[in-house]
Design a protein around this motif. Structure first.
Motif, mmCIF file in Angstrom:
data_model
loop_
_atom_site.group_PDB
_atom_site.id
_atom_site.type_symbol
_atom_site.label_atom_id
_atom_site.label_comp_id
_atom_site.label_asym_id
_atom_site.label_seq_id
_atom_site.Cartn_x
_atom_site.Cartn_y
_atom_site.Cartn_z
ATOM 1 N N PRO A 126 0.825 -1.217 0.000
ATOM 2 C CA PRO A 126 0.000 0.000 0.000
ATOM 3 C C PRO A 126 0.860 1.270 0.000
ATOM 4 C CG PRO A 126 -0.836 -1.586 1.602
ATOM 5 C CD PRO A 126 0.477 -2.128 1.111
ATOM 6 N N LYS A 127 0.445 2.217 -0.815
ATOM 7 C CA LYS A 127 1.103 3.530 -0.906
ATOM 8 C C LYS A 127 2.501 3.475 -1.520
ATOM 9 C CE LYS A 127 -1.435 5.364 3.078
ATOM 10 N NZ LYS A 127 -1.334 6.021 4.410
ATOM 11 N N SER A 128 2.849 2.378 -2.159
ATOM 12 C CA SER A 128 4.175 2.297 -2.784
ATOM 13 C C SER A 128 4.257 3.244 -3.978
ATOM 14 C CB SER A 128 4.462 0.869 -3.254
ATOM 15 O OG SER A 128 5.631 0.836 -4.052
ATOM 16 N N LYS A 129 5.245 4.108 -3.964
ATOM 17 C CA LYS A 129 5.454 5.015 -5.095
ATOM 18 C C LYS A 129 6.024 4.271 -6.305
ATOM 19 C CE LYS A 129 6.131 9.177 -2.291
ATOM 20 N NZ LYS A 129 7.060 10.295 -1.961
ATOM 21 N N LEU A 130 6.708 3.175 -6.055
ATOM 22 C CA LEU A 130 7.279 2.409 -7.156
ATOM 23 C C LEU A 130 6.183 1.766 -8.009
ATOM 24 C CD1 LEU A 130 10.327 0.632 -5.472
ATOM 25 C CD2 LEU A 130 10.324 2.675 -6.902
ATOM 26 N N ASN A 131 5.057 1.457 -7.398
ATOM 27 C CA ASN A 131 3.947 0.874 -8.144
ATOM 28 C C ASN A 131 3.430 1.862 -9.180
ATOM 29 O OD1 ASN A 131 1.903 -0.849 -8.957
ATOM 30 N ND2 ASN A 131 0.503 -0.187 -7.350
ATOM 31 N N ALA A 132 3.167 3.075 -8.750
ATOM 32 C CA ALA A 132 2.637 4.099 -9.659
ATOM 33 C C ALA A 132 3.639 4.456 -10.758
ATOM 34 C CB ALA A 132 2.259 5.351 -8.879
ATOM 35 N N ALA A 133 4.922 4.376 -10.436
ATOM 36 C CA ALA A 133 5.958 4.758 -11.397
ATOM 37 C C ALA A 133 6.244 3.672 -12.422
ATOM 38 C CB ALA A 133 7.253 5.109 -10.661
ATOM 39 N N THR A 134 5.689 2.472 -12.201
ATOM 40 C CA THR A 134 5.954 1.368 -13.125
ATOM 41 C C THR A 134 4.669 0.814 -13.721
ATOM 42 O OG1 THR A 134 6.045 -0.157 -11.227
ATOM 43 C CG2 THR A 134 8.135 0.704 -12.061
ATOM 44 N N LEU A 135 3.620 1.633 -13.765
ATOM 45 C CA LEU A 135 2.423 1.244 -14.494
ATOM 46 C C LEU A 135 2.748 1.182 -15.984
ATOM 47 C CD1 LEU A 135 -0.245 3.488 -12.704
ATOM 48 C CD2 LEU A 135 0.002 1.005 -12.469
ATOM 49 N N ASN A 136 2.025 0.355 -16.718
ATOM 50 C CA ASN A 136 2.237 0.303 -18.163
ATOM 51 C C ASN A 136 2.055 1.680 -18.789
ATOM 52 O OD1 ASN A 136 2.837 -2.415 -18.293
ATOM 53 N ND2 ASN A 136 0.732 -3.036 -18.728
ATOM 54 N N PHE A 137 2.909 1.984 -19.755
ATOM 55 C CA PHE A 137 2.920 3.254 -20.481
ATOM 56 C C PHE A 137 3.356 4.419 -19.599
ATOM 57 C CE2 PHE A 137 -0.371 0.540 -22.440
ATOM 58 C CZ PHE A 137 0.337 0.222 -23.577
ATOM 59 N N SER A 138 4.144 4.097 -18.569
ATOM 60 C CA SER A 138 4.889 5.131 -17.853
ATOM 61 C C SER A 138 6.228 5.292 -18.570
ATOM 62 C CB SER A 138 5.131 4.723 -16.399
ATOM 63 O OG SER A 138 3.906 4.565 -15.712
ATOM 64 N N TYR A 139 6.764 6.505 -18.552
ATOM 65 C CA TYR A 139 8.061 6.724 -19.198
ATOM 66 C C TYR A 139 8.825 7.796 -18.438
ATOM 67 C CZ TYR A 139 6.076 10.978 -21.295
ATOM 68 O OH TYR A 139 5.493 12.213 -21.481
ATOM 69 N N GLY A 140 10.139 7.664 -18.449
ATOM 70 C CA GLY A 140 10.977 8.626 -17.738
ATOM 71 C C GLY A 140 12.334 8.027 -17.455
ATOM 72 N N THR A 141 12.957 8.476 -16.369
ATOM 73 C CA THR A 141 14.289 8.020 -15.992
ATOM 74 C C THR A 141 14.186 7.091 -14.796
ATOM 75 O OG1 THR A 141 15.263 10.088 -16.783
ATOM 76 C CG2 THR A 141 16.597 8.744 -15.288
ATOM 77 N N TYR A 142 14.792 5.909 -14.945
ATOM 78 C CA TYR A 142 14.772 4.907 -13.886
ATOM 79 C C TYR A 142 16.202 4.600 -13.462
ATOM 80 C CZ TYR A 142 9.918 4.285 -15.292
ATOM 81 O OH TYR A 142 8.593 4.512 -15.577
ATOM 82 N N VAL A 143 16.412 4.517 -12.168
ATOM 83 C CA VAL A 143 17.730 4.199 -11.619
ATOM 84 C C VAL A 143 17.729 2.726 -11.245
ATOM 85 C CG1 VAL A 143 19.464 4.760 -9.877
ATOM 86 C CG2 VAL A 143 17.933 6.554 -10.741
ATOM 87 N N ILE A 144 18.609 1.955 -11.869
ATOM 88 C CA ILE A 144 18.573 0.505 -11.700
ATOM 89 C C ILE A 144 19.941 -0.042 -11.303
ATOM 90 C CG2 ILE A 144 16.745 0.355 -13.444
ATOM 91 C CD1 ILE A 144 18.821 -0.835 -15.385
ATOM 92 N N TYR A 145 19.896 -1.213 -10.649
ATOM 93 C CA TYR A 145 21.098 -2.013 -10.457
ATOM 94 C C TYR A 145 21.109 -3.066 -11.553
ATOM 95 C CZ TYR A 145 22.556 -0.284 -5.852
ATOM 96 O OH TYR A 145 23.031 0.490 -4.823
#
Length: 250
Positions: free
Chosen positions: A44-63
């Protein structure tokens, strides 16, 4: 060795993994298609969920180690293509486009100009441009990524570049009217329909102006492109099946 890296891309697939995690696929220009584990995204309330919905686009920081499963650390300036996300028809076309590209490349393989093609296409669909026309253009221009390089500039037989043409799947490109009687494998398209296929395959998508087509012409070019794919690549994509079913019931 894993490293922290910033990638710009488009999220196009996601599925639940374990109780609270997600596996997300993101399409990037220089790093190709990457599968990411997004830990805790379903909480609940995870910001990562909203940022990884289909057809989201932008800059992602990954390992990432440049192969296998990478992981999402955080994100920056992520937006969503709401016009696609909220519209079933637009969603179906955009999903098919990105699925096609996903099947044309292996993970972490740079997709270069095809990222620009996909990015331009889905933004146009999001803005309300006819999604079928956009999709047909992408299909024609994506053939080379699958190793199919149709001759669209000139007649395969006599090299004539101007005149009336048809398309032959067996020969792999266009033939001029001088050879219509000799080639039984041609599609028997009308000259305007063949001209449209050539335009779709040759002209960079960003240079194409507004294209308005009669339903008969769109149907003819759709059937032609479907045959080209079926007889040269033979993909069996769920996104294509859904798109065809949706057209049947619309």
């Amino acid at each position: 060795m894993r490293e922290l890296k910033e990638v710009q891309g488009i999220v196009f697939k996601r599925r639940k993994y374990k109780d609270t995690d997600l596996i997300v696929k993101i399409m990037t220009k220089n790093n190709g298609i990457i599968s990411l584990i997004v830990k805790g995204a379903m909480r609940p309330k995870s910001k990562l969920n909203a940022a990884t919905l289909n057809f989201s686009y932008g800059t992602y920081v990954i390992y990432t180690s440049g192969h296998g499963l990478s992981s999402l650390r955080t994100y920056k300036e992520v937006k969503q293509l709401d016009g696609i996300y909220d519209d079933l028809i637009k969603n179906a076309y955009a999903s098919f486009i990105l699925d096609l590209i996903d099947h044309a490349f292996v993970e972490y393989q740079s997709i270069g100009k095809y990222y620009d093609l996909a990015d331009f296409a889905i933004h146009k669909i999001n803005e309300g441009v006819d999604p079928e026309i956009i999709t047909q253009i992408v299909q024609m221009q994506l053939l080379t990524a699958f190793g199919v390089q149709p001759e669209l500039h000139r007649c395969l037989i006599c090299k004539k570049a101007e005149g009336i043409f048809d398309y032959s799947i067996k020969l792999g490109g266009i033939i001029c009217s001088d050879h219509f009687n000799d080639v039984q494998s041609r599609l028997y398209l009308k000259p305007k329909q063949t001209a449209l296929l050539r335009t779709m395959g040759l002209v960079p998508i960003e240079r194409l102006g507004k294209i308005s087509l009669q339903s008969e012409t769109k149907l003819a070019t759709r059937k032609a492109i479907d045959r080209i794919y079926r007889e040269t690549i033979d993909l069996n994509l769920k996104t294509k099946k859904f798109l065809d079913e949706m057209k049947f019931f619309s």
